[in-house]
Scaffold this active site. Structure first.
Site, PDB file in Angstrom:
ATOM      1  CD  GLU A 286      -2.535  -1.078   2.549  1.00  0.00           C
ATOM      2  OE1 GLU A 286      -3.282  -0.117   2.991  1.00  0.00           O
ATOM      3  OE2 GLU A 286      -2.665  -2.092   3.473  1.00  0.00           O
ATOM      4  CG  ASN A 287      -0.472   3.983   2.088  1.00  0.00           C
ATOM      5  OD1 ASN A 287      -1.554   4.166   1.333  1.00  0.00           O
ATOM      6  ND2 ASN A 287      -0.596   3.805   3.287  1.00  0.00           N
TER       7      ASN A 287
END
Length: 525
Positions: free
Chosen positions: A175-176
């Site tokens: 993620e991110n």
């Protein structure tokens, strides 16, 4: 995956935009050639990846467990059939520039074994017929691929965790910043391919799930790139697990279940496209078997997004009808109604869902109909274990003795199992089969592990506390020592011997203290 992070994903590209990723395919090929020339172990199994199998793996359900969250979730004692398998999260880098695995950047694997009894609890779950997947990454901290700058060092970091916990399946939650970093993504793909090849050659195949954020339109550009990198590197993906949560978009009056179904359908189509672009086409049914769904139960991080029990029932029906490969949920720690003292359920909690569940759990609702284990079932007969014998030289804690007094939190070994005292106890056999678990002063932690030896037991240093004097006055909170044991006054007292606390702890003005509480300053003495 983090209950405090919102995923606002841009629309996914059309089904034929994958060719824009070709530079990464070229980069992957060059990197693989370089590794082979240098003596690397990566095998480029391009033409074998993703081929449709005669029989797709049976679908399974396993909820995520936040290992480092407090209060701790006792996954080792499943409350129901659907919680028998768990996804333990998250293994991350110990620091942003440190290629060393840790649990939540808070515990090394050894520290987790000592402080959280993690290894023993995993063994206990397996004793009860369950199993674990280890999840790497998550929304917080740094995924190992971003911290490790060398492919082989990354492979070793992953392998160390896989070997320690003897898992046959892993989950890569990307993620991110970890997801947008394409260079780290390439390292991840190459390291996982090498590890998977290594495990396959040793007869211990490793299933790999890639967990990614989604919009209603499916995977983001970065998500699709991550899938392509895995396929180009030769990773045999078990599937892509879509985080059906925190969409950050106007629901338009539609339920979270409907939005999730749209997202999952889009992911299915994107996987068909991704495998076609990799020249390893898969059948429609196989593509569905490679799709997973993980909703965030109850209140999501986006205020207007609430995934209720009706959403869970609808998503479960959809998953069974389409034969999804897996269903999970974030998280088992949160699978309960918030207490009355929790004033605003719109504030996301790590320990409750934010919706009124009554006697129903999200795990039972989402997991209904999923009966497969997270690992292949063994057909070999299971031999009966030998009768347990407690050898003090091979026990991490003292062997239980009927005449000894044990304070709350004290650990003992009895019949090959570690138990922890829930309250003051003496003479109560830890495995007494006639006592209900709720009435027993002992709770099972897990089995004594192979190779264990006695752990150092803290003792009270001489002169650390004043010696009790029968003529002195003591007020609440005061600490004394008597015959090598520590005690703390619960209220004003004079002339009452602390030794009586072992005989009648309910009425004594003195509370016994374990040495570690005094030495560590937890007693407030």
């Amino acid at each position: 995956m983090n209950s405090r992070v919102s995923y606002v994903s841009p629309p996914a590209p059309g089904p034929h935009d994958g060719k824009r990723l070709s530079p990464w395919r070229v980069l992957a090929g060059l990197a693989i050639v370089a590794l082979v020339v240098a003596g690397g172990v990566v095998g480029y199994r391009f033409f074998a990846t993703g081929q449709a199998r005669a029989e797709d793996p049976a679908p399974w359900f396993a909820g995520y467990v936040d290992v480092t969250a407090t209060p701790a979730y006792d996954f080792e004692t499943p409350r129901q059939e659907e919680t028998g398998n768990v996804v333990l999260s998250f293994v991350v880098a110990a620091a942003p520039d440190d290629c060393v695995p840790s649990w939540g950047a808070a515990y090394s694997p050894d520290a987790a074994a000592d402080d959280l009894d993690l290894d023993r609890r995993i063994a206990r779950l397996r004793q009860r017929g369950g199993d674990v997947i280890v999840s790497f990454g998550g929304a917080a901290n740094t995924e190992l691929a971003s911290a490790c700058t060398d492919v082989d060092a990354l492979r070793q970091a992953y392998a160390g965790v896989v070997d320690r916990y003897a898992v046959a399946s892993i989950d890569l939650d990307v993620e991110n910043d970890d997801l947008t970093d394409r260079v780290a993504g390439l390292r991840r793909a190459l390291a996982v391919a090498a590890l998977q090849k290594e495990r396959e050659e040793s007869g211990q195949p490793l299933a790999v799930w890639l967990t990614l954020p989604v919009a209603e339109t499916g995977l983001t550009d970065d998500g699709r790139a991550a899938v392509a990198q895995m396929l180009d590197a030769g990773v045999d993906l078990a599937g892509v697990n879509a985080m059906t949560m925190d969409y950050g978009t106007d629901l338009g009056g539609r339920s979270m279940a409907v939005i999730s179904e749209n997202a999952l359908t889009a992911v299915h189509d994107q996987l068909v496209d991704a495998y076609a672009h990799a020249d390893t086409p898969i059948a429609d049914a196989t593509a569905w078997a490679k799709v997973g769904a993980t909703p965030m139960i109850g209140q999501n991080d986006v205020a207007q997004e609430v995934f209720g029990l009706d959403d869970a029932r609808q998503l479960n029906a959809f998953a069974l009808a389409q034969h999804l490969g897996r269903v999970s949920m974030w998280s088992l720690n949160r699978d309960r109604t918030c207490g009355e003292n929790y004033a605003d359920v719109r504030l996301v909690s790590d320990a409750c869902s934010g919706v009124d569940q009554g006697d129903t759990t999200f795990a039972a609702t989402l997991g209904a109909g999923f009966t497969a284990s997270v690992e292949p079932a063994s057909t070999a007969p299971t031999p009966l274990p030998p009768a347990p014998t407690d050898d003090p030289s091979r026990s991490p804690y003292p062997v239980w003795a009927s005449g000894s007094t044990y304070l709350a939190g004290t650990k003992v070994v009895w019949h090959g199992t570690v138990y922890r005292a829930k309250w003051w106890t003496r003479g109560a056999e830890p495995d007494d089969p006639t006592v209900a678990a709720s009435d027993s002063p002992w709770t099972i932690v897990g089995p004594v592990l192979a190779g264990e030896t006695p752990l150092p037991q803290p003792t009270l240093p001489a002169s650390l506390l004043p010696t009790w004097n029968g003529t002195d006055v003591y007020t609440g909170g005061a600490c004394v020592e008597l015959d090598g044991s520590a005690y703390q006054a619960r209220w004003w007292t004079q002339g009452d011997s602390p030794a009586a606390a072992s005989i009648d702890p309910g009425t004594s003005p003195w509370m016994p203290l374990t040495p570690d509480r005094v030495i560590g300053g937890q007693a407030g003495c």
